[in-house]
Enzyme design. Structure first.
Site, short mmCIF file in Angstrom:
data_model
loop_
_atom_site.label_atom_id
_atom_site.label_comp_id
_atom_site.label_asym_id
_atom_site.label_seq_id
_atom_site.Cartn_x
_atom_site.Cartn_y
_atom_site.Cartn_z
N HIS A 168 87.54 39.00 68.99
CA HIS A 168 88.00 39.90 67.93
C HIS A 168 86.99 41.03 67.76
O HIS A 168 85.92 41.02 68.36
CB HIS A 168 88.27 39.17 66.61
N HIS A 182 85.04 42.26 65.32
CA HIS A 182 83.88 42.35 64.42
C HIS A 182 82.58 42.59 65.21
O HIS A 182 82.40 42.09 66.32
CB HIS A 182 83.74 41.07 63.58
N ASP A 200 79.59 41.57 65.04
CA ASP A 200 78.72 40.48 65.49
C ASP A 200 79.30 39.76 66.72
O ASP A 200 78.69 38.83 67.24
CB ASP A 200 78.42 39.49 64.35
N HIS A 201 80.45 40.23 67.20
CA HIS A 201 81.07 39.65 68.41
C HIS A 201 81.16 40.67 69.56
O HIS A 201 81.20 40.27 70.73
CB HIS A 201 82.45 39.07 68.09
N HIS A 217 91.94 35.48 60.65
CA HIS A 217 90.59 36.05 60.41
C HIS A 217 90.69 37.56 60.60
O HIS A 217 90.24 38.34 59.75
CB HIS A 217 89.61 35.42 61.39
N ASP A 254 85.91 33.37 65.59
CA ASP A 254 85.81 33.03 64.17
C ASP A 254 87.12 32.46 63.62
O ASP A 254 87.33 32.46 62.40
CB ASP A 254 85.42 34.26 63.35
N HIS A 290 80.07 30.68 65.43
CA HIS A 290 78.90 30.66 64.54
C HIS A 290 78.37 29.25 64.33
O HIS A 290 79.14 28.30 64.26
CB HIS A 290 79.26 31.22 63.15
FE FE Z 1 81.54 36.43 63.35
ZN ZN Z 2 84.64 37.87 62.68
#
Ligand code: FE
Ligand code: ZN
Length: 243
Positions: A54, A56, A58-59, A115, A134, A172
């Site tokens: 996805h 985001h 942090d990915h 999400h 996530d 995570h």
């Molecule tokens: Fe994340």
């Molecule tokens: Zn995410």
């Protein structure tokens, strides 16, 4: 297939997915580039692709620097994230049921909105493995940033229906906090007590709790175990403020 867990940022996991015959690899969810480049060098593999779950940061935050170092990388994510131009460097967009191959590795895309609307899992049936980002965590699930409870409940039920031995590689390291909420939700569960003992031993040794399995998640994850979408939504809301 060999999977190398690559910790990124504070508590993210990227995963290097290696074809052991050709020594070529894909990286799932590179939140940053340097740990991935280090793992690629250490493992002696050739990085060929970025597989995003996805959009985001942090990915996919490492995409830009990875592409600067390796301009020929294939970058694959969902069509929704292509349409919203929110995955850097995307070269191919996929939808539910599409197949992606990397040499001998074959992944089937599972679209699991909730999400985010473009969230996908990467399922490798022959390897009995799924990369869930996530959407599904050990004993937990992501927050519903873009979807609603019926949508995310349905998405999680599809993952729950995968073969129980399937290894679950999640996004995570939230497992211990998730298990606290699981124990609060289902007091007296032996499966949850066992999972807590296993996770705390792993963390005490400095190890990641990833991967889990679909079978363990069916037995312990309050979000897979919710009776229906309404109960799922209640649990998701309760978890947001649980301490
Ligand atoms: Fe994340
Ligand atoms: Zn995410």
């Amino acid at each position: 297939m060999r999977v190398v867990t690559v910790p990124c940022l504070k508590d993210n996991f990227a995963y290097l997915v290696v074809d052991e015959h050709t020594h070529r690899a894909a990286i799932v969810d590179p939140g940053e580039a340097q740990p991935v480049l280090d793992a690629v060098a250490r493992e002696g593999v050739t990085l060929a692709a970025i597989w995003a779950t996805h959009h985001h940061a942090d990915h996919v935050g490492g995409n830009k620097d990875l592409l600067a170092a390796l301009p020929d990388l294939e970058v694959i994510g969902h069509t929704h994230d292509r349409d919203h131009e929110r995955i850097h460097g995307l070269t191919r967009a996929v939808a539910d049921g599409d197949e992606v191959t990397l040499d001998g590795l074959r992944a089937t895309i599972i679209h699991n909105p909730g999400h985010t609307l473009g969230a996908i899992s990467w399922w490798l049936p022959a390897e009995a493995a799924v990369f869930t980002g996530d959407t599904l965590f050990a004993a937990g699930c992501g927050r519903m940033f873009e979807g609603d409870a019926p949508m995310m409940h349905a998405a999680l039920q599809r993952l729950a229906a995968l073969p129980p031995e399937t290894q679950v590689y999640f996004g995570h390291e939230y497992t211990e906090a998730n298990l606290k909420f699981a124990a609060h939700t289902e007091p007296g569960s032996d499966a949850i007590a066992q999972a807590i003992a296993r996770a705390s031993a792993q963390r005490a040794r400095g190890e990641a709790t990833s991967p889990s399995t679909i079978g363990i998640e069916r037995a312990t994850n309050p979000f897979l175990r919710a009776a229906d979408a309404a109960e799922f939504g209640e649990r998701r809301t309760a978890k947001n403020t649980f301490k």
